[in-house]
Design an enzyme around this catalytic site. Sequence first.
Site, PDB file in Angstrom:
ATOM      1  N   LYS A 150       3.360 -15.330   1.794  1.00 51.87           N
ATOM      2  CA  LYS A 150       3.276 -16.052   0.521  1.00 51.87           C
ATOM      3  C   LYS A 150       4.729 -16.294   0.108  1.00 51.87           C
ATOM      4  O   LYS A 150       5.182 -15.903  -0.977  1.00 51.87           O
ATOM      5  CB  LYS A 150       2.493 -15.188  -0.486  1.00 51.87           C
ATOM      6  CG  LYS A 150       2.121 -15.873  -1.765  1.00 51.87           C
ATOM      7  CD  LYS A 150       0.996 -16.880  -1.639  1.00 51.87           C
ATOM      8  CE  LYS A 150       0.770 -17.580  -2.959  1.00 51.87           C
ATOM      9  NZ  LYS A 150      -0.066 -18.785  -2.859  1.00 51.87           N
ATOM     10  N   TYR A 177       0.822  -1.217   0.000  1.00 53.27           N
ATOM     11  CA  TYR A 177       0.000   0.000   0.000  1.00 53.27           C
ATOM     12  C   TYR A 177       0.858   1.271   0.000  1.00 53.27           C
ATOM     13  O   TYR A 177       0.366   2.358  -0.229  1.00 53.27           O
ATOM     14  CB  TYR A 177      -0.948   0.023   1.210  1.00 53.27           C
ATOM     15  CG  TYR A 177      -2.049  -1.020   1.170  1.00 53.27           C
ATOM     16  CD1 TYR A 177      -2.208  -1.863   0.074  1.00 53.27           C
ATOM     17  CD2 TYR A 177      -2.929  -1.178   2.218  1.00 53.27           C
ATOM     18  CE1 TYR A 177      -3.199  -2.820   0.030  1.00 53.27           C
ATOM     19  CE2 TYR A 177      -3.934  -2.143   2.191  1.00 53.27           C
ATOM     20  CZ  TYR A 177      -4.063  -2.954   1.086  1.00 53.27           C
ATOM     21  OH  TYR A 177      -5.053  -3.906   1.059  1.00 53.27           O
ATOM     22  N   ASP A 203      -5.387  -6.798   5.785  1.00 54.56           N
ATOM     23  CA  ASP A 203      -6.596  -6.068   5.406  1.00 54.56           C
ATOM     24  C   ASP A 203      -7.694  -7.078   5.058  1.00 54.56           C
ATOM     25  O   ASP A 203      -8.827  -7.010   5.547  1.00 54.56           O
ATOM     26  CB  ASP A 203      -6.245  -5.196   4.187  1.00 54.56           C
ATOM     27  CG  ASP A 203      -7.329  -4.209   3.836  1.00 54.56           C
ATOM     28  OD1 ASP A 203      -8.342  -4.155   4.559  1.00 54.56           O
ATOM     29  OD2 ASP A 203      -7.167  -3.484   2.832  1.00 54.56           O
ATOM     30  N   ASP A 218      -3.173 -18.078   1.184  1.00 48.99           N
ATOM     31  CA  ASP A 218      -4.328 -18.724   0.543  1.00 48.99           C
ATOM     32  C   ASP A 218      -4.890 -19.815   1.435  1.00 48.99           C
ATOM     33  O   ASP A 218      -6.114 -19.936   1.631  1.00 48.99           O
ATOM     34  CB  ASP A 218      -3.967 -19.257  -0.857  1.00 48.99           C
ATOM     35  CG  ASP A 218      -2.576 -19.873  -0.939  1.00 48.99           C
ATOM     36  OD1 ASP A 218      -1.824 -19.800   0.057  1.00 48.99           O
ATOM     37  OD2 ASP A 218      -2.238 -20.436  -1.993  1.00 48.99           O
ATOM     38  N   ASP A 228     -10.980  -8.597   7.707  1.00 47.95           N
ATOM     39  CA  ASP A 228     -12.398  -8.472   7.356  1.00 47.95           C
ATOM     40  C   ASP A 228     -13.060  -9.837   7.338  1.00 47.95           C
ATOM     41  O   ASP A 228     -14.189 -10.008   7.799  1.00 47.95           O
ATOM     42  CB  ASP A 228     -12.560  -7.810   5.983  1.00 47.95           C
ATOM     43  CG  ASP A 228     -12.698  -6.305   6.105  1.00 47.95           C
ATOM     44  OD1 ASP A 228     -12.208  -5.760   7.128  1.00 47.95           O
ATOM     45  OD2 ASP A 228     -13.281  -5.677   5.211  1.00 47.95           O
TER      46      ASP A 228
END
Length: 364
Positions: free
Chosen positions: A191, A140, A247, A223, A251
Site C-alpha cells: 500500500k 502483528y 493473512d 485493495d 484466506d
Amino acid sequence: MMKLALFAGDGIGTEVSSEAVSVLKFVLDENGAAYEIEEGLVGGASYDEYKNPITEKALKLAKESDAVIFGAVGGPKWESLPIALRPEKALLTLRYELGLYANLRPAKIYDELIDASPLKKEIVSGTDMMIVRELTGGIYFGQPRGVFDMEDGQKKGVNTLVYTTNEIKRIAKIAFEIARKRRKRVLSVDKANVLESTELWRQVVAAVSKDYPDVELSNMYVDNCSMQLIRQPKSFDVIVTTNMFGDILSDESSMVAGSIGMLPSASLNGKKGMYEPIHGSAPDIAGQNKANPLAAILSVAMMLRYSFDMDNLAAAIEKAVERVIKKGYRTLDIYSNSAGTKLIGTKEMGKAVISELKDVEARA
Ligand code: NAD
C-alpha cells in the site's frame, strides 16, 4: 542424511500425517534417499502427557531437524485451559523458536474439483498461485502496541507497522527463488501510496529483483489485489506481501481452491521449514477415517521441494494426487455424488496415492 521431526498432534492431525509419512517413505525409499524420522508430542497429546503443549524436548527435536512435519493440534477437550497451556500454543512456539519468517500457501484448483469453489468455473479454471507471506514482522509484532489512556479520558488503541530492509530482503529472496521453480513471475503487494513502510517494501523488493533478471517483477496495491484475486485468479503466479496483507489475501485465495482438505502450507526460515495442512484437528470427524489426507500429503511434497531441492520427487507426489482426483477418488469433503466418483476414507486415499506412484514407476 535427511533428519525429520514428525509432530502429528491431535484429532485428524494423526490420521492425515500418518498417510503423508507413508507416501513420503515410499518415494524416499524408492529413490534410495537416507533419512530419519523422529516423532515428538505436541498440542493436546503433549498436554495430556506432560501438562505442557510443547516441551523442551520437542523443541530440541524441532531445532535439531532439517524439517518439521506437522499435523494439527487442538480440540474441545483442551478448550477450557488457559491460553498458555492450550494445544495451539505449540504451533506459535514452533514458528517463533524456529524463526519461520516466510509462510507459503499455494492455491491451485484441480479441474475435477472446480464445483467445490464458490467462483464460476471459467474464472477459477487454471488457477495456480503461491502466496508468500512475511510471518514474523510487520504490524502483528511492531512496537509500540497496546491500548493506552488519553488525557481527555478516551482510550487509544495502537499498533505499529514496521519493516526493516533485511526483513524485506529475505522474504523477497524467497519469493524470487520460488518463482524460479514456477512460472517466473513475482507480484509484490503493498500500500505504497499511503504507507511509508510499504513504500520501503516496494523499493527493497525492486532492489532484490536485480539479482533475478530471469524473473519478472510487478507491483500492485493490496485493495486492487483483493479484487483481482476474485476477478482473474489465474493471472497470478507468486504473490509476496506483508504479514497482515498476506493473512487476509491467503484466506481469500484458499476459497478459490475449494476444500480446506486440499491445501498444504510451508513456513520457512531459509531451507529449514515446517510443513502442515492449513486445516485444524477437525474434532467433528476425528477417528472416523473420514479426513482428507491430501493437504498433508501435498505438504510433504512442499518439504521435498523447498527444504531438500528434490523437485522431481515433489512433482511425482503432486502428479499422483492429480491422477487420484482424475480417477474419481474422493473423501467426504470433496465428494459430490457425480458420475465416476467414488467415496473413500483417509487410509484408502493414502493408499491410492501410493499406488499411483507405483504405477508411474512401473511404466517408466
Ligand atoms: P478445522 O480446520 O479443524 O475444521 C473446519 C471444518 O473443516 C470441519 O468441519 C472439519 O471437519 C473440516 N475439515 C478440516 N480438515 C479437513 C480434512 N482434512 N478433511 C475433511 N474435512 C476437513 O477448524 P475448526 O473446526 O475451527 O478447529 C478445530 C480445532 O483445530 C480447534 O481446536 C482449532 O483451534 C484447531 N486448529 C488447529 C490448526 C492447526 O493445528 N494448524 C489450525 C486451525 C484450527
